[in-house]
Write a protein that holds these residues in place. Sequence first.
Motif, PDB file in Angstrom:
ATOM      1  N   GLN A  65     -10.571 -12.783 -39.687  1.00 36.68           N
ATOM      2  CA  GLN A  65     -10.687 -13.735 -39.150  1.00 36.68           C
ATOM      3  C   GLN A  65     -11.066 -14.269 -39.692  1.00 36.68           C
ATOM      4  OE1 GLN A  65     -11.962 -12.228 -35.244  1.00 36.68           O
ATOM      5  NE2 GLN A  65      -9.391 -11.426 -34.310  1.00 36.68           N
ATOM      6  N   VAL A  66     -12.082 -13.695 -40.190  1.00 33.61           N
ATOM      7  CA  VAL A  66     -13.253 -15.070 -40.484  1.00 33.61           C
ATOM      8  C   VAL A  66     -12.827 -16.142 -41.616  1.00 33.61           C
ATOM      9  CG1 VAL A  66     -15.110 -16.101 -41.805  1.00 33.61           C
ATOM     10  CG2 VAL A  66     -15.556 -14.184 -39.679  1.00 33.61           C
ATOM     11  N   LEU A  67     -12.082 -15.564 -42.165  1.00 31.18           N
ATOM     12  CA  LEU A  67     -11.641 -15.890 -43.550  1.00 31.18           C
ATOM     13  C   LEU A  67     -10.056 -16.882 -43.321  1.00 31.18           C
ATOM     14  CD1 LEU A  67     -12.049 -12.995 -45.898  1.00 31.18           C
ATOM     15  CD2 LEU A  67     -13.342 -15.437 -46.533  1.00 31.18           C
ATOM     16  N   ASP A  68      -9.559 -16.360 -42.395  1.00 33.77           N
ATOM     17  CA  ASP A  68      -8.568 -16.551 -41.900  1.00 33.77           C
ATOM     18  C   ASP A  68      -8.929 -18.038 -40.985  1.00 33.77           C
ATOM     19  OD1 ASP A  68      -5.538 -17.766 -41.279  1.00 33.77           O
ATOM     20  OD2 ASP A  68      -5.059 -15.412 -39.345  1.00 33.77           O
ATOM     21  N   ARG A  69      -9.877 -18.316 -40.308  1.00 32.45           N
ATOM     22  CA  ARG A  69      -9.783 -19.349 -39.902  1.00 32.45           C
ATOM     23  C   ARG A  69     -10.174 -20.488 -40.984  1.00 32.45           C
ATOM     24  NH1 ARG A  69     -13.041 -16.526 -35.666  1.00 32.45           N
ATOM     25  NH2 ARG A  69     -11.465 -15.415 -34.300  1.00 32.45           N
ATOM     26  N   GLY A 123      -9.421 -21.230 -44.203  1.00 35.68           N
ATOM     27  CA  GLY A 123      -8.585 -22.117 -44.379  1.00 35.68           C
ATOM     28  C   GLY A 123      -8.309 -22.404 -45.597  1.00 35.68           C
ATOM     29  N   GLN A 124      -9.202 -21.094 -46.804  1.00 32.29           N
ATOM     30  CA  GLN A 124      -9.113 -21.222 -47.886  1.00 32.29           C
ATOM     31  C   GLN A 124      -7.933 -20.098 -48.448  1.00 32.29           C
ATOM     32  OE1 GLN A 124     -13.195 -19.425 -48.730  1.00 32.29           O
ATOM     33  NE2 GLN A 124     -14.315 -21.459 -47.173  1.00 32.29           N
ATOM     34  N   LEU A 125      -7.449 -19.607 -47.862  1.00 33.95           N
ATOM     35  CA  LEU A 125      -6.528 -18.632 -48.020  1.00 33.95           C
ATOM     36  C   LEU A 125      -5.304 -18.254 -47.908  1.00 33.95           C
ATOM     37  CD1 LEU A 125      -8.507 -15.374 -48.195  1.00 33.95           C
ATOM     38  CD2 LEU A 125      -8.010 -16.606 -49.688  1.00 33.95           C
ATOM     39  N   ASP A 126      -4.123 -19.022 -48.645  1.00 33.30           N
ATOM     40  CA  ASP A 126      -3.158 -19.278 -48.498  1.00 33.30           C
ATOM     41  C   ASP A 126      -2.749 -17.859 -47.486  1.00 33.30           C
ATOM     42  OD1 ASP A 126      -2.440 -21.210 -50.134  1.00 33.30           O
ATOM     43  OD2 ASP A 126      -2.381 -20.283 -51.471  1.00 33.30           O
TER      44      ASP A 126
END
Length: 575
Positions: free
Chosen positions: A68-72, A74-77
């Motif tokens: 969830q943290v990485l999703d928020r 915006g660093q990953l496609d």
Amino acid sequence: MKKKSSEKKRHVVAWLNKAEWDQVLEYLYSKDSALQRFALKRITAWKGRYANSTPVAVDCTADLVRCQVLDRSGQLDGDDLVLLYGAALVRFVNLITERQQGKTARPLRRLAGNLNIPEWVVDLRHDFTHRKLPTLKWCQKGCKVVLEWLQQEYWSRQLGGGPNEDWESQSDGEDEGIDQKHHENELIARQKEMETYKNARELLINFEKEQYQAFDGLPEDKEKSSWPAPFADMSWLLGEIKQFALESSDMLVDVLLEDGFLVPTVEQLETLGCDTCDNASPTEPRVPQTFMRFWLPLLKMLNSPFFIHLLLEKLFVELKLLAKEQNNHRAFYISAWISEVLFCNSNKFEFHFQTKVQKKARMKDRIFVNRIQLRWQQLLSACLDAPCISTPHLLQLILDDMEHPLPLETRERLIQLCSIYTQTEHSQFDTSLEQKQQPMYTLESLHEKLQLSWRHSHLQRSTADLERSMSSQEYQWADAQAEKAKLLRGSPWQVCVDKVLWKNYPLGKVPGQSDDPSCLMVENYSTMTVFDQQVELENNTTHNAPGVSAPVRTADGLLWNHSDLNKLKSGLQLF
């Protein structure tokens, strides 16, 4: 001794105290990414203290929160996030259900159901490992549901233990000896499951090889659609598969439903000379005859009621999973096999084909001969729970063949609603009004509308002809009634034109007539003897009949002559 026993029940935990536990829990389920990162760092520290004994729930929670943290951020496609979510969800399902496995491997869906984990979460895990990757939206939804499950089933229960010093961690290492033994049992069970899966694939692949060799060995001048029959050298292989089905029928059906077996690849269809599903009707799918006979020896050998029930159940489950994907080829063959099994069990099987040759040829394609008592209510629910383009056809087969059928009006409305939901047209019902109101987007739509208008005009002409025929019959009937009335003019009798059910009245009685015989008497009457009213036929009989002086007694009784009969008639009177 009591002190030692109490010490054995205590376990070393990685957090400093209850306050640190509460803080990490609060930060994990907050919507602030900074607080969640702080909680993840604390859990990383706990893992360093725990080594290999970190509680499974804590580990899975950290993995999902990190997604969830990485999703928020915006660093990953989107594709990278799907893989990240997939790894976390697969680890969750595998780790949580591992401790529920016993000596015999059991399906993950059953284990997850015992733990109140939604079945579609297990389906997500299945998609990640065996099929096309789900969309990011489904991954985010699965992550949210799993985190709620972890909070309810693990974190909240820990808080219920109170802030005393005996508050313990519900980790997998509560008892190291028991945990190690349990871990060994889990590894053995998983290894057996993998071996069972490999054995099932190996048996089915060997069956396919034997069938392909038999197919290639047929003469070119022989029609291959009449092939094949079970060969003697395949009896040992069919025997092994039957024995395997008795021990692991669930695994065998799961492998059968994989691509390359009951769901053929394009290469397999080309090898057998079968048309692809692009040339078949998707609304009424049927398995190609050659491909059906390819698997017929195996299916006839596995045609027990238990196996048929299990096959239908898993076919509908697969059809439901395919609703999320656009795999028309797989959905067609899954629906086609359901249709074949239902049609094979139908009472209408013998009357479906017009000629005796077709009937005899198709009788060879029956998976089983004797009718099976299917779980109709369960099949009906499973069919409605897996809507697709062929659902109205499958629903019609189920409704027509149920042991205790629903009312006709209910069946018609159910199929109509299903056709509307799946945006398909069912031949049993008239959908001309709906189609007339639909706009035309393609050339095919124009052709359909023209055909529909032609049918409608043809129907109107047929209706007009029928009305003219009925009106002509009415005119003829009216003329006949007028002629009868003309003949009875001046007579006390008249033709009855009322709608009376004459079958309810005995002969000689009319509606409204009293049961009293005196109502038949007339006021004025005169008498005459019967002897004076002899008809011409009787006079002729009198001259031609031989005279006999006295009645003759025969085996049937007395035989009266004509003069004796005249004497009897002279004593009768007519009113």
